[in-house]
Design an enzyme around this catalytic site. Structure first.
Site, PDB file in Angstrom:
ATOM      1  N   ALA A   1       5.923   3.999   3.453  1.00 19.12           N
ATOM      2  CA  ALA A   1       4.861   2.507   4.389  1.00 19.12           C
ATOM      3  C   ALA A   1       4.139   2.182   3.746  1.00 19.12           C
ATOM      4  O   ALA A   1       2.673   1.537   4.025  1.00 19.12           O
ATOM      5  CB  ALA A   1       3.663   3.828   5.177  1.00 19.12           C
ATOM      6  N   ALA A   2       4.993   0.720   3.263  1.00 20.16           N
ATOM      7  CA  ALA A   2       4.497  -0.180   2.673  1.00 20.16           C
ATOM      8  C   ALA A   2       4.006  -1.612   3.035  1.00 20.16           C
ATOM      9  O   ALA A   2       3.037  -1.924   2.682  1.00 20.16           O
ATOM     10  CB  ALA A   2       6.155  -0.731   2.220  1.00 20.16           C
ATOM     11  N   ALA A   3       3.807  -1.173   4.384  1.00 20.38           N
ATOM     12  CA  ALA A   3       3.833  -2.813   4.828  1.00 20.38           C
ATOM     13  C   ALA A   3       2.751  -3.066   5.304  1.00 20.38           C
ATOM     14  O   ALA A   3       1.837  -2.004   5.349  1.00 20.38           O
ATOM     15  CB  ALA A   3       4.191  -2.594   6.436  1.00 20.38           C
ATOM     16  N   PRO A   4       1.702  -3.332   4.989  1.00 23.19           N
ATOM     17  CA  PRO A   4       2.657  -5.604   3.760  1.00 23.19           C
ATOM     18  C   PRO A   4       3.189  -5.859   2.837  1.00 23.19           C
ATOM     19  O   PRO A   4       2.965  -6.403   2.291  1.00 23.19           O
ATOM     20  CB  PRO A   4       1.596  -6.712   4.745  1.00 23.19           C
ATOM     21  CG  PRO A   4       0.055  -5.148   4.056  1.00 23.19           C
ATOM     22  CD  PRO A   4       0.478  -4.393   5.562  1.00 23.19           C
TER      23      PRO A   4
ATOM     24  N   LYS B   1       0.491  -2.573  -1.691  1.00 22.95           N
ATOM     25  CA  LYS B   1       0.434  -1.606  -2.530  1.00 22.95           C
ATOM     26  C   LYS B   1       1.119  -1.467  -3.979  1.00 22.95           C
ATOM     27  O   LYS B   1       0.979  -1.090  -4.624  1.00 22.95           O
ATOM     28  CB  LYS B   1      -0.179  -0.122  -2.117  1.00 22.95           C
ATOM     29  CG  LYS B   1      -1.815  -0.392  -1.487  1.00 22.95           C
ATOM     30  CD  LYS B   1      -2.463   1.398  -0.868  1.00 22.95           C
ATOM     31  CE  LYS B   1      -3.493   1.106  -0.401  1.00 22.95           C
ATOM     32  NZ  LYS B   1      -3.344   0.360   1.066  1.00 22.95           N
TER      33      LYS B   1
ATOM     34  N   ASP C   1       9.369   0.807   5.679  1.00 24.79           N
ATOM     35  CA  ASP C   1       8.058   0.385   6.270  1.00 24.79           C
ATOM     36  C   ASP C   1       8.880   0.875   8.183  1.00 24.79           C
ATOM     37  O   ASP C   1       9.625   0.260   7.896  1.00 24.79           O
ATOM     38  CB  ASP C   1       7.085  -0.082   6.875  1.00 24.79           C
ATOM     39  CG  ASP C   1       6.272  -0.185   7.241  1.00 24.79           C
ATOM     40  OD1 ASP C   1       4.818   0.292   6.838  1.00 24.79           O
ATOM     41  OD2 ASP C   1       5.590  -0.554   9.098  1.00 24.79           O
TER      42      ASP C   1
ATOM     43  N   ASP D   1       0.769   6.060   2.155  1.00 22.56           N
ATOM     44  CA  ASP D   1      -0.462   5.376   2.209  1.00 22.56           C
ATOM     45  C   ASP D   1       0.032   4.857   3.980  1.00 22.56           C
ATOM     46  O   ASP D   1       0.356   4.415   4.487  1.00 22.56           O
ATOM     47  CB  ASP D   1      -0.635   3.798   2.043  1.00 22.56           C
ATOM     48  CG  ASP D   1      -1.979   3.190   2.580  1.00 22.56           C
ATOM     49  OD1 ASP D   1      -2.669   4.108   2.168  1.00 22.56           O
ATOM     50  OD2 ASP D   1      -1.839   2.464   2.479  1.00 22.56           O
TER      51      ASP D   1
ATOM     52  N   CYS E   1      -7.083   5.284   5.434  1.00 21.50           N
ATOM     53  CA  CYS E   1      -8.110   4.461   5.556  1.00 21.50           C
ATOM     54  C   CYS E   1      -8.983   5.024   6.933  1.00 21.50           C
ATOM     55  O   CYS E   1      -9.276   4.872   7.213  1.00 21.50           O
ATOM     56  CB  CYS E   1      -7.868   2.976   5.741  1.00 21.50           C
ATOM     57  SG  CYS E   1      -6.700   2.230   7.002  1.00 21.50           S
TER      58      CYS E   1
HETATM   59  N1  SAH Z   1       0.655   0.608   2.721  1.00 23.51           N
HETATM   60  C1  SAH Z   1      -0.055  -0.494   3.324  1.00 23.51           C
HETATM   61  C2  SAH Z   1      -0.565  -0.181   4.532  1.00 23.51           C
HETATM   62  C3  SAH Z   1       0.241   0.736   5.022  1.00 23.51           C
HETATM   63  S1  SAH Z   1      -0.228   0.765   6.921  1.00 23.51           S
HETATM   64  C4  SAH Z   1      -0.102  -1.596   2.276  1.00 23.51           C
HETATM   65  O1  SAH Z   1      -1.156  -0.895   1.301  1.00 23.51           O
HETATM   66  O2  SAH Z   1       0.019  -3.166   2.392  1.00 23.51           O
HETATM   67  C5  SAH Z   1       0.587   2.124   7.317  1.00 23.51           C
HETATM   68  C6  SAH Z   1       2.052   1.567   8.224  1.00 23.51           C
HETATM   69  O3  SAH Z   1       2.960   2.790   8.061  1.00 23.51           O
HETATM   70  C7  SAH Z   1       2.240   0.825   8.770  1.00 23.51           C
HETATM   71  O4  SAH Z   1       2.873  -0.660   8.618  1.00 23.51           O
HETATM   72  C8  SAH Z   1       2.887   1.695  10.121  1.00 23.51           C
HETATM   73  O5  SAH Z   1       4.157   0.663  10.207  1.00 23.51           O
HETATM   74  C9  SAH Z   1       3.919   2.837   9.528  1.00 23.51           C
HETATM   75  N2  SAH Z   1       4.738   3.328   9.883  1.00 23.51           N
HETATM   76  C10 SAH Z   1       3.357   3.474  11.047  1.00 23.51           C
HETATM   77  N3  SAH Z   1       4.598   5.046  10.706  1.00 23.51           N
HETATM   78  C11 SAH Z   1       5.676   4.808  10.340  1.00 23.51           C
HETATM   79  C12 SAH Z   1       6.762   5.848   9.643  1.00 23.51           C
HETATM   80  N4  SAH Z   1       7.013   7.272  11.373  1.00 23.51           N
HETATM   81  N5  SAH Z   1       7.251   5.944   8.748  1.00 23.51           N
HETATM   82  C13 SAH Z   1       6.970   5.138   7.889  1.00 23.51           C
HETATM   83  N6  SAH Z   1       6.400   3.890   8.593  1.00 23.51           N
HETATM   84  C14 SAH Z   1       4.790   4.213   9.627  1.00 23.51           C
END
Ligand code: SAH
Length: 680
Positions: A351-354, A357, A375, A419, A476
């Site tokens: 779950a990488a966006a944006p 990390k 993501d 994350d 978080c």
């Molecule tokens: N790791 C990121 C922040 C992640 S926040 C960083 O450090 O920038 C959590 C993320 O999980 C969000 O971007 C959201 O779109 C994603 N997410 C939510 N449900 C998900 C799923 N089922 N599969 C993959 N990603 C998911």
């Protein structure tokens, strides 16, 4: 009728006009008889006479006191008047009579030491003036000598002393009030007019609760006080009752107040140096030259910088645009540090966006190996692309799919970062809407998704990885439902063990919370709080996968159970409680300690550890499942039939990195991009 006495030495007075009016001569008294009569020298007015009388009285008094205390009055030299009569005229007297006053310094004449202005022209008043003490005199004289700034300083000091005294009195009053504090009635509560009143009541109730036995009002129970406190905290900090209750269950009262206060204040702005493009020292120098006031974030990080103030927007400097750094909370560095990705590994950020990390992972990998940044959110994927371009990340494949389905497409990663999406209760300072927007169902939705994502992430890992086989789970959120409970669930569902995060600081994770009892190894997880670590609230857990086998269990039932209504689920946990306890007691602390020792990177021999842990795990699983046979892959005889079954399984479950030679990974990256594009 006698004759009038004449006191004019027989000088004739003009007589009246006629004989009839003739008067007898006034009697003449001889001079000797008139001795002591003052009329000879000068005629004194009535007032003057009074004054003379007074002076005489004083003189007699002075003589008496001198007789009683023969020692002369000693004063500081600058106050001692000169002995000569002339010197006493330093301050000229307006009245001649003053010369009659006693010479030298006495209590009677010390008034002359006073500034001249203050002497009243009216004699009577000046006579009535009370003469101050010597101290007064010295004070006044010294005030005159002081510079204006010194006088101001003196006044300020006096004022401060008065303030301190007032504060002390107020404190005493508060303590007195505290002792008297009584829970307000409903009507009184409704009439509360200001937030200050609410704040005072919070303090009072916390005071009572801190020494309940002594300070309580016996008409009310502890829960009455807690209810009052909850509603006041909700009013004061603008939370909904649900979330406030969760926090009250999580923290002790004093810590709760600290947490709530810290959640009102923004954390310091921090940036991460992109080690792919520059070094922290060079970046710091470049930014200092632009008027940015910064410092290293701490000894624990080699790339973090904290920005105290800046004359330029930190998100728009040439260094930022050139990708020398990214704006990232200090806590975001921790999961990646715990993951510790190595060069040439295959890593997944589920779950990488944006991409904060993920780009940190790429930097630690020095742009080698392959990084999958996934993501589910299409819009947020664009942010990953933008950040990767700016930061110069070139070893990555960006995918957009539901993480839960990822293992069906690709697995066999050396390391995985999850994350997870969460309620964000650790970052309230950033997003105040969390205070009122979260309810029980949001939490339930979150931990269900987190559990599913975590199992999928574990399934993507390759337990036989030479360098890794590690997974880091982070959120978080500060709620144990989204943290320890999710990890505890994964420990039961997959062949994974908790290992040390390698992070130097942070609080230990919970092993018990409310009705929950977690595996003792949850101590190895780390919690970070805004009020303790001055960073966003965060949770970090590091898992080591020791077998690629997925233990068989009543998965369907469990899944169904976990999706039930929250109330039912809570009851279920209560009913499960003894079972969990039983498990914990069986797996003695010693055993856990041994496992901790064995599962330490990078010294350990993964294979041998894996064998031992697997056999232990098998035993425990056998116990749990009532003798159900679960055989590890390694122990199975390698027959051609089984090999065929294995390849079938692989085909069903999706590709595995084990099957792909490293040289082909780049080709695969391209394919993955195509897939991602098609899906978009
Ligand atoms: N790791 C990121 C922040 C992640 S926040 C960083 O450090 O920038 C959590 C993320 O999980 C969000 O971007 C959201 O779109 C994603 N997410 C939510 N449900 C998900 C799923 N089922 N599969 C993959 N990603 C998911």
């Amino acid at each position: 009728m006698g004759r009038k006495a004449k006191f004019n030495d027989g000088v004739l007075v003009k007589r009246g006009p006629g004989k009839k009016t003739k008067k007898q001569k006034d009697p003449i008294f001889p001079k000797a008889l008139r001795e002591g009569d003052e009329s000879d020298d000068k005629k004194l007015s009535h007032r003057q006479k009074q004054r003379v009388r007074k002076r005489l009285q004083k003189k007699t008094r002075l003589v008496k006191t001198e007789e009683e205390a023969p020692e002369p009055v000693t004063e500081s030299t600058w106050l001692t008047p000169s002995k000569s009569h002339d010197d006493t005229k330093i301050i000229p007297s307006s009245d001649d009579e003053e010369s009659d006053e006693p010479q030298g310094f006495t209590d009677d004449n010390k008034q002359w030491l006073k500034p001249r202005k203050k002497q009243d022209s009216d004699d009577e008043e000046s006579d009535n003036l009370k003469v101050g003490t010597l101290d007064d005199i010295s004070d006044e004289s010294s005030d005159d000598d002081l510079l204006p700034i010194e006088q101001q300083n003196k006044q300020l000091k006096q004022q401060q002393e008065e303030d301190d005294q007032l504060a002390e009195e107020e404190l005493q009053m508060n303590i007195a009030d505290q002792e008297k504090f009584k829970l307000p009635t409903k009507k009184e509560r409704e009439q509360t007019a200001s937030l200050q009143e609410v704040q005072q009541r919070i303090r009072d109730v916390v005071g009572v609760l801190s020494d309940f036995g002594k300070l309580r009002d016996k008409k009310h129970s502890r829960s009455d006080y807690l209810e009052m406190l909850k509603s006041d905290l909700c009013t004061y900090y603008s939370y909904n009752e649900f979330l406030m209750e969760r926090f009250m269950q999580l923290f002790h009262l004093t810590e709760l107040l600290e947490f709530l206060e810290a959640s009102e204040v923004q954390r310091p702005l921090t940036i991460r140096t992109n080690s792919l493009k520059t070094r922290r020292r060079d970046l710091a120098q470049a930014l200092i030259n632009r008027g940015v006031n910064l410092d290293p974030v701490g000894k624990w990080s080699k790339v973090g910088l904290v920005v105290y103030s800046s004359q330029v927007p930190v998100g728009a400097t040439p260094e930022y645009l050139a990708g020398h750094y990214i704006i990232q909370g200090a806590s975001s560095l921790l999961p990646v540090m715990a993951l510790a990705p190595q060069e040439n590994e295959r890593v997944l950020d589920m779950a990488a966006a944006p991409g904060g990390k993920a780009s940190h992972i790429a930097a630690l990998m020095k742009n080698t190996g392959v990084l999958f940044a996934n993501d589910v959110n299409n819009d947020r994927i664009k942010a990953i692309v933008g950040n990767f371009h700016r930061l110069g990340v070139v070893n990555s494949v960006i995918t957009c799919m539901d993480g839960r389905k990822f293992p069906a497409m690709l697995k066999g990663f050396d390391r995985v970062l999850l994350d997870a999406p969460c309620t964000g209760t650790g970052v309230i300072a950033k997003d105040q809407s969390v205070k009122t927007s979260k309810d029980e169902y949001d939490i339930q939705r979150c931990y269900n998704l987190q559990r599913e994502l975590l199992l999928a992430a574990i399934d993507c890992l390759n337990a036989k990885s030479e360098s890794g086989g590690y997974l880091v789970y982070s959120t978080c959120s500060v709620l144990p439902e989204e943290n320890e409970w999710v990890i505890d669930y994964a420990l039961k569902k997959r062949n994974v063990k908790l290992v040390d995060t390698g992070l130097e600081f942070g609080n230990e994770g919970f092993t018990s919370y409310r009705q929950f009892r977690f595996h003792p190894s949850l101590k190895l997880t780390k919690r970070f709080y805004p009020h303790t670590h001055n960073m966003d609230g965060f949770f970090v857990a590091k898992l080591k996968k020791f077998s690629n086998l997925i233990p068989k269990s009543n998965d369907d039932e469990d899944e169904k159970e976990s999706k039930k209504e929250v109330n039912i689920e809570t009851e279920e946990v209560v009913s499960k409680k003894p079972k969990i306890k039983e498990k914990c007691s069986k797996e003695s602390k010693k055993e856990v300690e041994e496992e901790k020792e064995k599962i330490k990177e990078p010294k350990m021999n993964d294979e041998s550890v894996e064998d031992k842990i697997t056999s232990k795990n098998q035993k425990s699983r056998k116990r749990k499942s009532g003798g159900e046979k679960v055989v590890d892959e390694k122990l199975k005889p390698s027959t051609s039939q089984q090999k065929q079954e294995a390849t079938k399984k692989k085909a069903e479950n999706g590709m595995n990195w084990e099957d792909i030679p490293k040289e082909a990974s780049l080709k695969l990256n391209k394919k993955m991009k195509m897939i991602a594009k098609k899906k978009q």
